[in-house]
Design a protein around this motif. Structure first.
Motif, PDB file in Angstrom:
ATOM      1  N   ASN A   1      25.877  27.801  -4.470  1.00 17.39           N
ATOM      2  CA  ASN A   1      26.900  27.477  -5.463  1.00 17.39           C
ATOM      3  C   ASN A   1      27.711  26.253  -5.104  1.00 17.39           C
ATOM      4  O   ASN A   1      28.601  25.828  -5.943  1.00 17.39           O
ATOM      5  N   LYS A   2      28.036  26.019  -3.761  1.00 18.51           N
ATOM      6  CA  LYS A   2      28.741  25.147  -3.233  1.00 18.51           C
ATOM      7  C   LYS A   2      28.180  23.753  -2.797  1.00 18.51           C
ATOM      8  O   LYS A   2      29.028  22.691  -2.847  1.00 18.51           O
ATOM      9  N   ILE A   3      26.747  23.556  -2.860  1.00 14.26           N
ATOM     10  CA  ILE A   3      26.184  22.105  -2.435  1.00 14.26           C
ATOM     11  C   ILE A   3      25.612  21.868  -3.997  1.00 14.26           C
ATOM     12  O   ILE A   3      24.985  22.462  -4.778  1.00 14.26           O
ATOM     13  N   PHE A   4      25.761  20.348  -4.145  1.00 12.66           N
ATOM     14  CA  PHE A   4      25.388  19.802  -5.483  1.00 12.66           C
ATOM     15  C   PHE A   4      24.240  18.579  -5.227  1.00 12.66           C
ATOM     16  O   PHE A   4      24.467  18.088  -4.251  1.00 12.66           O
ATOM     17  N   ILE A   5      23.743  18.821  -6.038  1.00  7.44           N
ATOM     18  CA  ILE A   5      22.511  17.696  -6.371  1.00  7.44           C
ATOM     19  C   ILE A   5      23.213  16.488  -7.028  1.00  7.44           C
ATOM     20  O   ILE A   5      23.739  16.400  -8.002  1.00  7.44           O
ATOM     21  N   LYS A   6      22.811  15.190  -6.268  1.00 12.18           N
ATOM     22  CA  LYS A   6      23.013  14.102  -7.040  1.00 12.18           C
ATOM     23  C   LYS A   6      21.524  13.343  -7.344  1.00 12.18           C
ATOM     24  O   LYS A   6      20.859  13.577  -7.305  1.00 12.18           O
ATOM     25  N   ASP A   7      22.124  12.479  -8.278  1.00 12.17           N
ATOM     26  CA  ASP A   7      20.724  11.500  -8.511  1.00 12.17           C
ATOM     27  C   ASP A   7      20.139  11.022  -7.240  1.00 12.17           C
ATOM     28  O   ASP A   7      20.675  10.451  -6.489  1.00 12.17           O
ATOM     29  N   GLY A   8      18.904  11.217  -7.418  1.00 12.64           N
ATOM     30  CA  GLY A   8      17.926  10.375  -6.213  1.00 12.64           C
ATOM     31  C   GLY A   8      17.766  11.699  -5.139  1.00 12.64           C
ATOM     32  O   GLY A   8      17.247  11.261  -4.032  1.00 12.64           O
ATOM     33  N   SER A   9      18.331  12.875  -5.337  1.00 15.63           N
ATOM     34  CA  SER A   9      18.115  13.688  -4.310  1.00 15.63           C
ATOM     35  C   SER A   9      16.683  14.202  -4.129  1.00 15.63           C
ATOM     36  O   SER A   9      15.862  14.246  -5.127  1.00 15.63           O
ATOM     37  N   ARG A  10      16.374  14.623  -2.927  1.00 17.51           N
ATOM     38  CA  ARG A  10      15.065  14.921  -2.556  1.00 17.51           C
ATOM     39  C   ARG A  10      15.096  16.276  -2.224  1.00 17.51           C
ATOM     40  O   ARG A  10      15.940  16.867  -1.153  1.00 17.51           O
ATOM     41  N   ILE A  11      14.596  17.235  -2.970  1.00 22.22           N
ATOM     42  CA  ILE A  11      14.603  18.827  -2.700  1.00 22.22           C
ATOM     43  C   ILE A  11      13.265  19.340  -2.396  1.00 22.22           C
ATOM     44  O   ILE A  11      12.301  19.154  -3.109  1.00 22.22           O
ATOM     45  N   GLU A  12      13.254  20.062  -1.333  1.00 22.19           N
ATOM     46  CA  GLU A  12      12.268  20.862  -1.013  1.00 22.19           C
ATOM     47  C   GLU A  12      12.307  22.470  -1.318  1.00 22.19           C
ATOM     48  O   GLU A  12      13.302  22.801  -0.680  1.00 22.19           O
ATOM     49  N   ILE A  13      11.221  22.931  -2.200  1.00 25.13           N
ATOM     50  CA  ILE A  13      11.509  24.442  -2.255  1.00 25.13           C
ATOM     51  C   ILE A  13      10.468  25.045  -1.700  1.00 25.13           C
ATOM     52  O   ILE A  13       9.331  24.851  -1.981  1.00 25.13           O
ATOM     53  N   ILE A  14      10.682  26.151  -0.793  1.00 26.88           N
ATOM     54  CA  ILE A  14       9.509  26.684  -0.150  1.00 26.88           C
ATOM     55  C   ILE A  14       9.801  28.195  -0.630  1.00 26.88           C
ATOM     56  O   ILE A  14      10.815  29.047  -0.323  1.00 26.88           O
ATOM     57  N   GLN A  15       8.678  28.946  -1.118  1.00 25.39           N
ATOM     58  CA  GLN A  15       8.580  30.163  -1.818  1.00 25.39           C
ATOM     59  C   GLN A  15       7.889  30.818  -0.660  1.00 25.39           C
ATOM     60  O   GLN A  15       6.802  30.595  -0.408  1.00 25.39           O
ATOM     61  N   LEU A  16       8.453  32.105  -0.544  1.00 20.76           N
ATOM     62  CA  LEU A  16       7.929  33.111   0.769  1.00 20.76           C
ATOM     63  C   LEU A  16       6.860  34.004  -0.040  1.00 20.76           C
ATOM     64  O   LEU A  16       7.285  34.584  -1.125  1.00 20.76           O
ATOM     65  N   MET A  17       5.696  34.152   0.635  1.00 16.82           N
ATOM     66  CA  MET A  17       4.688  35.162  -0.052  1.00 16.82           C
ATOM     67  C   MET A  17       4.341  36.167   0.943  1.00 16.82           C
ATOM     68  O   MET A  17       4.147  35.666   2.019  1.00 16.82           O
ATOM     69  N   ALA A  18       4.040  37.416   0.463  1.00 17.30           N
ATOM     70  CA  ALA A  18       3.545  38.360   1.208  1.00 17.30           C
ATOM     71  C   ALA A  18       1.910  38.611   1.440  1.00 17.30           C
ATOM     72  O   ALA A  18       1.649  37.818   0.281  1.00 17.30           O
ATOM     73  N   GLY A  19       1.351  38.726   2.207  1.00 12.18           N
ATOM     74  CA  GLY A  19      -0.213  38.720   2.187  1.00 12.18           C
ATOM     75  C   GLY A  19      -0.593  38.973   3.659  1.00 12.18           C
ATOM     76  O   GLY A  19       0.117  39.170   4.601  1.00 12.18           O
TER      77      GLY A  19
END
Length: 68
Positions: A49-67
């Protein structure tokens, strides 16, 4: 605002605010089963809630999965 998410260019228009939490909500992701890096730095969940995205930001989203 243009950002890169997992290597793909994306135009974000519908965020109420530019926080990581708002992005997660907008993408309908489960924040309990993921990790996010913003511009190469892992973001702790308590700061979403405290970190903000700016124009040009590079975001990596890693989703955890069980298996097995």
């Amino acid at each position: 605002m243009k950002v890169v998410i997992n290597g793909s260019d994306l135009e974000l228009r519908s965020l109420n605010e530019n926080s990581i939490a708002s992005l997660i909500n907008n993408l309908k992701l489960d924040q309990n089963r993921m990790a996010i890096a913003l511009d190469g730095e892992i973001i702790p969940k308590e700061l979403y809630n405290k970190i903000f995205i700016k124009d040009g930001s590079r975001i990596e989203i890693i989703q955890l999965m069980a298996g097995g």
